[in-house]
Design an enzyme around this catalytic site. Structure first.
Site, PDB file in Angstrom:
ATOM      1  N   ASN A  73      -0.605  -8.717   0.605  1.00 51.44           N
ATOM      2  CA  ASN A  73      -1.903  -7.183   0.667  1.00 51.44           C
ATOM      3  C   ASN A  73      -1.915  -6.118   0.201  1.00 51.44           C
ATOM      4  OD1 ASN A  73       0.488  -5.031   1.658  1.00 51.44           O
ATOM      5  ND2 ASN A  73       1.649  -6.899   3.168  1.00 51.44           N
ATOM      6  N   ASP A 119       4.266 -10.968   7.715  1.00 53.58           N
ATOM      7  CA  ASP A 119       5.018 -11.569   8.483  1.00 53.58           C
ATOM      8  C   ASP A 119       4.675 -13.183   9.290  1.00 53.58           C
ATOM      9  OD1 ASP A 119       4.904  -9.110  10.259  1.00 53.58           O
ATOM     10  OD2 ASP A 119       2.659  -9.361  10.842  1.00 53.58           O
ATOM     11  N   LYS A 145       1.047 -27.127  -8.509  1.00 55.22           N
ATOM     12  CA  LYS A 145      -0.145 -26.641  -8.417  1.00 55.22           C
ATOM     13  C   LYS A 145      -1.046 -27.273  -7.223  1.00 55.22           C
ATOM     14  CE  LYS A 145      -4.141 -24.241 -10.566  1.00 55.22           C
ATOM     15  NZ  LYS A 145      -5.028 -24.209 -11.879  1.00 55.22           N
ATOM     16  N   PHE A 162       7.095   1.787   9.803  1.00 53.63           N
ATOM     17  CA  PHE A 162       5.738   3.103   9.678  1.00 53.63           C
ATOM     18  C   PHE A 162       4.650   1.808  10.367  1.00 53.63           C
ATOM     19  CE2 PHE A 162       5.168   5.555   6.160  1.00 53.63           C
ATOM     20  CZ  PHE A 162       6.064   6.466   6.011  1.00 53.63           C
ATOM     21  N   LYS A 204       5.180  -0.593  18.648  1.00 57.72           N
ATOM     22  CA  LYS A 204       6.190  -1.016  17.968  1.00 57.72           C
ATOM     23  C   LYS A 204       7.119   0.087  17.920  1.00 57.72           C
ATOM     24  CE  LYS A 204       3.222  -2.723  15.071  1.00 57.72           C
ATOM     25  NZ  LYS A 204       2.419  -2.335  14.266  1.00 57.72           N
ATOM     26  N   LYS A 226      11.132  -1.835  18.583  1.00 66.16           N
ATOM     27  CA  LYS A 226      12.406  -1.841  17.653  1.00 66.16           C
ATOM     28  C   LYS A 226      13.433  -0.939  17.566  1.00 66.16           C
ATOM     29  CE  LYS A 226       8.710  -3.733  14.477  1.00 66.16           C
ATOM     30  NZ  LYS A 226       7.786  -4.596  13.085  1.00 66.16           N
TER      31      LYS A 226
HETATM   32  N1  CTP Z   1       8.520  -4.398   9.414  1.00 69.15           N
HETATM   33  C1  CTP Z   1       9.697  -5.606   9.428  1.00 69.15           C
HETATM   34  N2  CTP Z   1       9.844  -7.038   9.380  1.00 69.15           N
HETATM   35  C2  CTP Z   1       8.356  -7.809   8.977  1.00 69.15           C
HETATM   36  C3  CTP Z   1       7.437  -6.551   9.441  1.00 69.15           C
HETATM   37  C4  CTP Z   1       6.955  -5.465   9.538  1.00 69.15           C
HETATM   38  O1  CTP Z   1      10.426  -5.154   9.226  1.00 69.15           O
HETATM   39  N3  CTP Z   1       8.762  -8.926   8.921  1.00 69.15           N
HETATM   40  C5  CTP Z   1       8.472  -3.335   9.432  1.00 69.15           C
HETATM   41  C6  CTP Z   1       7.660  -2.583   8.722  1.00 69.15           C
HETATM   42  O2  CTP Z   1       8.813  -2.155   7.576  1.00 69.15           O
HETATM   43  C7  CTP Z   1       7.334  -1.894   9.224  1.00 69.15           C
HETATM   44  C8  CTP Z   1       6.828  -1.837  10.456  1.00 69.15           C
HETATM   45  O3  CTP Z   1       7.612  -3.100  11.165  1.00 69.15           O
HETATM   46  O4  CTP Z   1       8.279  -0.419   9.276  1.00 69.15           O
HETATM   47  C9  CTP Z   1       5.656  -2.088  11.543  1.00 69.15           C
HETATM   48  O5  CTP Z   1       4.980  -3.130  10.607  1.00 69.15           O
HETATM   49  P1  CTP Z   1       3.888  -3.737  10.611  1.00 69.15           P
HETATM   50  O6  CTP Z   1       3.034  -4.363  10.086  1.00 69.15           O
HETATM   51  O7  CTP Z   1       2.399  -2.355  11.340  1.00 69.15           O
HETATM   52  O8  CTP Z   1       4.171  -3.896  12.344  1.00 69.15           O
HETATM   53  P2  CTP Z   1       4.406  -5.713  12.902  1.00 69.15           P
HETATM   54  O9  CTP Z   1       5.686  -5.703  13.522  1.00 69.15           O
HETATM   55  O10 CTP Z   1       4.470  -6.932  11.684  1.00 69.15           O
HETATM   56  O11 CTP Z   1       3.306  -6.283  13.372  1.00 69.15           O
HETATM   57  P3  CTP Z   1       1.635  -6.282  13.785  1.00 69.15           P
HETATM   58  O12 CTP Z   1       1.654  -6.921  12.144  1.00 69.15           O
HETATM   59  O13 CTP Z   1       1.153  -7.607  14.859  1.00 69.15           O
HETATM   60  O14 CTP Z   1       0.260  -4.971  13.950  1.00 69.15           O
END
Ligand code: CTP
Length: 397
Positions: free
Chosen positions: A211, A280, A290, A324, A338, A342
Site C-alpha cells: 500500500n 490484511d 517468477k 490508527f 476498531k 482491539k
Molecule cells: N493493524 C494490525 N494488524 C493488521 C491490520 C491492522 O495491527 N493485520 C492495525 C493497524 O496498524 C492500525 C489498526 O490496526 O493501527 C487499524 O488498521 P486498519 O487497516 O485501519 O483497519 P483493519 O483492522 O485492518 O480493518 P479494515 O481493513 O477492515 O478497515
C-alpha cells in the site's frame, strides 16, 4: 517540523573547520523553521567561508570580535547571550572544545559562551585521531558534565582522508538533536514501541502486494517520543526515510515479520502506537519462481494475516495502546468499532483521499477517539505536531 523554531532566538557559533560549509545549510534550515538566528564566527572560520553568506541568510550582521558593538552601543556578545533560547556551535574545533572546557575567553565566541544561560549544543568535528585523543575526549566530558549537549560526530570518510568518527552530522540531524535538547522530558523512563510504514506480501520473487504508506506519521511519532526522553523501538516496513537518531529501528518486510518483531518487544513497552499500514491479506502461496504470463486471467488466493493490534489488545496489561484507522468513509463508526474490538485507549482516525491528509503528505487531519466515547478533532497540522498531541494525550491517560 515547519515553524518548530518559531520565535526562538538562536545563536549559531562557527569555528574554523572544513565542515563550516555545512553550517550554511544548517543556518538555512534553522531560518526555515522560523528561528531568529544570529551568527558568531571565529577568525579561522572566516578563512573557510565568508561571513557575508551568513549575514545574507540570517538577515543580521555576523559577530566576530569582542569589540564589535551594536548600533545602540550595547555589547553585542553579552546582548546575544542574554537573549538566546539556544546556542549551537557547529562545527566546534578541538581548540574551541578545549577553550570552552577550561573557561578560556580569548575571542568573541568563547567569551560569549561564558555569559550564556540557555542550552548549548556543541557539534565537535575534526580528524578522527584528534577527536579520539585523550585531551579532546577529556574536554568533551567536562563540557557534558557542565551541562552542554554534545551532538556526537558521525563516522565516515573525512576531508583529511582518514575514516572514522569526526564528521559533522548532516544539518537535518543537528536540527533534530537541537529539538531533542529543547524538548520536555516527560517520557523519560518509558519504553515506547511504534510501528510504521507498509508491509509487503510476496506473490513471487519479483512481485508483492503493498500500500502507499510512506511511514512519515510513524517516524514522526517515534522521533517525538525520543525527543521527549523515551526509549523508542521503531518497527518499520519498507520506507525511504532515514533511520532516526537514538532509536532502535527494526526493519521488516511482511506482516508476519512485523507481528514477530512486535510480539517480541510489546511485553516490555509502556506505550504502543501502531501507525503501520499492515496488509490484511497475503497470497496463500508464494511462487518459488517468477509467474509467467501464460494465462489470460490470474486468480490470486489470499489468506488473512494476523491482526497484530487486536492480539496486543488481548495481551494488554497496564499499557497504553494507540491504533490508527485510515478510512475512506464513515470514519467515526469504523474508528469506534476498531477501538472497542482491539481494546485500545485511543484510536487516531483519518479520512484518506485529500492531499493534506493520509499517505505520503507532510500534514494530517485527524480525529482522536477515546475509550470513554469522547472525540477530539485536530485541525490540519504537520505530522510532527500531530505526533506530539498524541503523546500529550497518552500522558494524560
Ligand atoms: N493493524 C494490525 N494488524 C493488521 C491490520 C491492522 O495491527 N493485520 C492495525 C493497524 O496498524 C492500525 C489498526 O490496526 O493501527 C487499524 O488498521 P486498519 O487497516 O485501519 O483497519 P483493519 O483492522 O485492518 O480493518 P479494515 O481493513 O477492515 O478497515
Amino acid at each position: 517540523m515547519k515553524n518548530g523554531m518559531k520565535n526562538k532566538k538562536i545563536v549559531l557559533g562557527i569555528c574554523g573547520g572544513i565542515a563550516a560549509y555545512k553550517s550554511v545549510e544548517l543556518l538555512r534550515l534553522l531560518v526555515k523553521q522560523g528561528g531568529d538566528v544570529r551568527v558568531m564566527m571565529t577568525k579561522n572560520a572566516c578563512s573557510f567561508i565568508g561571513p557575508l553568506t551568513f549575514q545574507a541568510l540570517s538577515g543580521h550582521a555576523v559577530c566576530f570580535t569582542l569589540f564589535d558593538h551594536s548600533e545602540d552601543a550595547s555589547i553585542r556578545h553579552i546582548d546575544w547571550a542574554r537573549e538566546a533560547d539556544v546556542v549551537i556551535i557547529a562545527p566546534a574545533t578541538a581548540n574551541m572544545v578545549g577553550k570552552l572546557a577550561n573557561g578560556v575567553a580569548d575571542d568573541a565566541l568563547s567569551t560569549f559562551i561564558l555569559a550564556v544561560t540557555s542550552p548549548v549544543c556543541i557539534c565537535p568535528s575534526m580528524n578522527t585521531h584528534m577527536y579520539e585523543s585523550k585531551p579532546v575526549q577529556r574536554n568533551l566530558n567536562v563540557l557534558k558534565n557542565d551541562g552542554c549537549f554534545i551532538i556526537e560526530p558521525g563516522a565516515g570518510e573525512l576531508a583529511c582522508g582518514t575514516t572514522g568518527p569526526g564528521r559533522l552530522p548532516e544539518p537535518e540531524e543537528i536540527v533534530d538533536r537541537v529539538f531533542s535538547c529543547l524538548s520536555k522530558k516527560d517520557l523519560s523512563g518509558k519504553n515506547v514501541l511504534v510501528t510504521a510504514g507498509p508491509t509487503r506480501e510476496s506473490i513471487d520473487p519479483v512481485r508483492f502486494i503493498s500500500n502507499p504508506s510512506t511511514g512519515k506519521m510513524g517516524y514522526a511519532v517515534a522521533r517525538a517520543a525520543e525527543h521527549r526522553g523515551a526509549e523508542v523501538t521503531l518497527i518499520a516496513g519498507p520506507t525511504s526515510l532515514p533511520s532516526p537518531v537514538n532509536i532502535n529501528v527494526i526493519k521488516i518486510g511482511s506482516a508476519i515479520e512485523m507481528a514477530e518483531a512486535v510480539y517480541e518487544h510489546a511485553g516490555k513497552s509502556h506505550i504502543i502506537i501502531k501507525t503501520a499500514a499492515v496488509s490484511d491479506y497475503r497470497p496463500l502461496v508464494q511462487a518459488e519462481h517468477k509467474i509467467k504470463k501464460t494465462k489470460d486471467e490470474l486468480v490470486l488466493k489470499m489468506e488473512k494475516t494476523d491482526d497484530i493490534l487486536k492480539e496486543l489488545g488481548k495481551r494488554k496489561n497496564n499499557q497504553v495502546l494507540v491504533g490508527f484507522a485510515a478510512e475512506t468513509r464513515e470514519l467515526e463508526r469504523h474508528a469506534a468499532e476498531k477501538l472497542k474490538e482491539k481494546n485500545l485507549d485511543i484510536i487516531v482516525g483519518n479520512l484518506i483521499g485529500t492531499s493534506s491528509s493520509g499517505f505520503g503528505s507532510d500534514t494530517n487531519v485527524v480525529t482522536l477517539f477515546y475509550r470513554n466515547g469522547k472525540k477530539e478533532a485536530i485541525p490540519e497540522m504537520e505530522k510532527e505536531e500531530v505526533a506530539h498531541i498524541i503523546l500529550d494525550r497518552v500522558m494524560e491517560l
